[in-house]
Design a protein around this motif. Structure first.
Motif, PDB file in Angstrom:
ATOM      1  N   ASP A   5       7.667   9.407   5.762  1.00  0.00           N
ATOM      2  CA  ASP A   5       8.730   8.635   6.287  1.00  0.00           C
ATOM      3  C   ASP A   5       9.373   8.376   4.923  1.00  0.00           C
ATOM      4  N   VAL A   6      10.916   8.269   4.856  1.00  0.00           N
ATOM      5  CA  VAL A   6      11.359   7.458   4.007  1.00  0.00           C
ATOM      6  C   VAL A   6      12.399   6.217   4.759  1.00  0.00           C
ATOM      7  N   GLY A   7      11.625   5.165   4.690  1.00  0.00           N
ATOM      8  CA  GLY A   7      12.181   3.954   5.402  1.00  0.00           C
ATOM      9  C   GLY A   7      13.092   3.215   4.673  1.00  0.00           C
ATOM     10  N   PHE A   8      14.183   2.808   5.538  1.00  0.00           N
ATOM     11  CA  PHE A   8      15.102   1.765   4.982  1.00  0.00           C
ATOM     12  C   PHE A   8      15.136   0.452   5.600  1.00  0.00           C
ATOM     13  N   TRP A   9      14.993  -0.530   4.939  1.00  0.00           N
ATOM     14  CA  TRP A   9      15.063  -2.016   5.296  1.00  0.00           C
ATOM     15  C   TRP A   9      16.392  -2.374   5.669  1.00  0.00           C
ATOM     16  N   HIS A  10      17.506  -1.888   5.093  1.00  0.00           N
ATOM     17  CA  HIS A  10      18.875  -2.474   5.341  1.00  0.00           C
ATOM     18  C   HIS A  10      19.418  -1.209   6.150  1.00  0.00           C
ATOM     19  N   SER A  11      18.974  -0.815   7.312  1.00  0.00           N
ATOM     20  CA  SER A  11      19.553   0.100   8.215  1.00  0.00           C
ATOM     21  C   SER A  11      20.576  -0.275   8.896  1.00  0.00           C
ATOM     22  N   ALA A  12      20.797  -1.385   9.202  1.00  0.00           N
ATOM     23  CA  ALA A  12      21.776  -2.163  10.000  1.00  0.00           C
ATOM     24  C   ALA A  12      23.179  -1.588   9.497  1.00  0.00           C
ATOM     25  N   GLY A  19       0.889  -1.262  -0.064  1.00  0.00           N
ATOM     26  CA  GLY A  19      -0.095  -0.010  -0.021  1.00  0.00           C
ATOM     27  C   GLY A  19       0.760   1.376  -0.067  1.00  0.00           C
ATOM     28  N   ILE A  20       2.123   1.039  -0.200  1.00  0.00           N
ATOM     29  CA  ILE A  20       2.973   2.375  -0.147  1.00  0.00           C
ATOM     30  C   ILE A  20       4.006   2.385  -1.505  1.00  0.00           C
ATOM     31  N   PRO A  21       4.512   3.521  -1.780  1.00  0.00           N
ATOM     32  CA  PRO A  21       5.671   3.364  -2.862  1.00  0.00           C
ATOM     33  C   PRO A  21       7.037   2.859  -2.302  1.00  0.00           C
ATOM     34  N   CYS A  22       7.451   2.066  -3.094  1.00  0.00           N
ATOM     35  CA  CYS A  22       8.899   1.411  -2.690  1.00  0.00           C
ATOM     36  C   CYS A  22       9.758   1.355  -3.748  1.00  0.00           C
ATOM     37  N   TYR A  23      11.118   1.698  -3.456  1.00  0.00           N
ATOM     38  CA  TYR A  23      12.217   1.832  -4.487  1.00  0.00           C
ATOM     39  C   TYR A  23      12.842   0.469  -4.376  1.00  0.00           C
ATOM     40  N   TYR A  24      13.358  -0.136  -5.555  1.00  0.00           N
ATOM     41  CA  TYR A  24      14.125  -1.443  -5.827  1.00  0.00           C
ATOM     42  C   TYR A  24      14.990  -1.420  -6.586  1.00  0.00           C
ATOM     43  N   CYS A  44      14.313   1.659  -0.525  1.00  0.00           N
ATOM     44  CA  CYS A  44      13.672   2.469   0.699  1.00  0.00           C
ATOM     45  C   CYS A  44      12.055   2.396   0.310  1.00  0.00           C
ATOM     46  N   TYR A  45      11.176   2.838   1.176  1.00  0.00           N
ATOM     47  CA  TYR A  45       9.795   2.979   1.026  1.00  0.00           C
ATOM     48  C   TYR A  45       9.461   4.659   1.290  1.00  0.00           C
ATOM     49  N   LEU A  46       8.572   4.845   0.820  1.00  0.00           N
ATOM     50  CA  LEU A  46       7.639   6.296   1.056  1.00  0.00           C
ATOM     51  C   LEU A  46       6.377   6.019   1.712  1.00  0.00           C
ATOM     52  N   ASN A  47       6.223   6.662   2.795  1.00  0.00           N
ATOM     53  CA  ASN A  47       4.839   6.821   3.489  1.00  0.00           C
ATOM     54  C   ASN A  47       4.570   7.893   4.124  1.00  0.00           C
ATOM     55  N   LYS A  82      14.805   1.575   9.820  1.00  0.00           N
ATOM     56  CA  LYS A  82      14.909   2.954  10.261  1.00  0.00           C
ATOM     57  C   LYS A  82      14.535   4.241   9.125  1.00  0.00           C
ATOM     58  N   SER A  83      14.019   5.160   9.489  1.00  0.00           N
ATOM     59  CA  SER A  83      13.680   6.125   8.606  1.00  0.00           C
ATOM     60  C   SER A  83      14.239   7.719   8.717  1.00  0.00           C
ATOM     61  N   LEU A  84      14.210   8.387   7.634  1.00  0.00           N
ATOM     62  CA  LEU A  84      14.298   9.885   7.752  1.00  0.00           C
ATOM     63  C   LEU A  84      12.813  10.224   7.702  1.00  0.00           C
ATOM     64  N   ARG A  85      12.346  11.392   8.567  1.00  0.00           N
ATOM     65  CA  ARG A  85      11.108  11.708   8.915  1.00  0.00           C
ATOM     66  C   ARG A  85      10.978  13.069   8.457  1.00  0.00           C
ATOM     67  N   TYR A  86       9.796  13.726   7.407  1.00  0.00           N
ATOM     68  CA  TYR A  86       9.794  15.099   7.203  1.00  0.00           C
ATOM     69  C   TYR A  86       8.511  15.564   7.475  1.00  0.00           C
ATOM     70  N   LYS A  87       8.358  16.741   8.111  1.00  0.00           N
ATOM     71  CA  LYS A  87       7.098  17.297   8.181  1.00  0.00           C
ATOM     72  C   LYS A  87       6.919  18.414   7.167  1.00  0.00           C
ATOM     73  N   THR A  88       7.749  18.880   6.694  1.00  0.00           N
ATOM     74  CA  THR A  88       7.645  20.055   5.447  1.00  0.00           C
ATOM     75  C   THR A  88       8.875  20.009   4.452  1.00  0.00           C
ATOM     76  N   LEU A  89       8.507  20.387   3.306  1.00  0.00           N
ATOM     77  CA  LEU A  89       9.497  20.310   2.367  1.00  0.00           C
ATOM     78  C   LEU A  89      10.890  20.978   2.784  1.00  0.00           C
ATOM     79  N   GLU A  90      10.686  21.738   3.701  1.00  0.00           N
ATOM     80  CA  GLU A  90      11.944  22.510   4.019  1.00  0.00           C
ATOM     81  C   GLU A  90      12.780  21.478   4.990  1.00  0.00           C
ATOM     82  N   ASP A  91      11.972  20.744   5.705  1.00  0.00           N
ATOM     83  CA  ASP A  91      12.886  19.937   6.498  1.00  0.00           C
ATOM     84  C   ASP A  91      13.747  18.979   5.908  1.00  0.00           C
ATOM     85  N   VAL A  92      13.634  18.557   4.730  1.00  0.00           N
ATOM     86  CA  VAL A  92      14.360  17.749   3.749  1.00  0.00           C
ATOM     87  C   VAL A  92      15.880  18.341   3.497  1.00  0.00           C
TER      88      VAL A  92
END
Length: 122
Positions: free
Chosen positions: A64-71, A40-45, A52-55, A89-99
């Motif tokens: 969230d930009v989530g990373f499965w291989h975060s270790a 149910g979400i976009p995932c890059y392969y 990663c995935y985008l949620n 683990k993920s990078l989390r953004y509330k606004t475009l300026e946060d990126v």
């Protein structure tokens, strides 16, 4: 338009702007990745390996930009959020300026260039 793109374009603001910006950064940084719609979400392969995935979390009001291989991530650990997750683990953004493009690009490259030999034996 594929389902992953529909997910992004059908989000309300500010999620749509953040997701579209992330999409551009990911595709520019890793042009040979494929955008798929899984769980149910976009995932890059890259080939069959998830990058990663985008949620868009409307409840949490962030993207969230989530990373499965975060270790295997060694850079910018102070920016990564695990929040009760054992592996992802993920990078989390509330606004475009946060990126922070530089942080995102560094982590994308590190995850992409990591060669998990056990993955390719499957």
């Amino acid at each position: 338009m594929n389902p992953a793109e529909n997910y992004i374009f059908n989000q309300p603001e500010p999620y749509r702007s953040v997701l579209m910006h992330l999409q551009v950064i990911i595709k520019h940084t890793l042009p040979d990745t494929t955008l798929k719609y899984k769980w149910g979400i976009p995932c890059y392969y890259y080939n069959k390996r998830p990058i990663c995935y985008l949620n868009a979390s409307h409840k949490g009001q962030f993207v969230d930009v989530g990373f499965w291989h975060s270790a295997y991530i060694t850079k910018h650990l102070e920016h990564l959020i695990s929040e009760n997750r054992k592996v992802v683990k993920s990078l989390r953004y509330k606004t475009l300026e946060d990126v922070n493009d530089a942080v995102l690009i560094d982590i994308l490259k590190e995850v992409y260039y990591y060669k998990d030999e056990s993955f390719y034996k499957k």
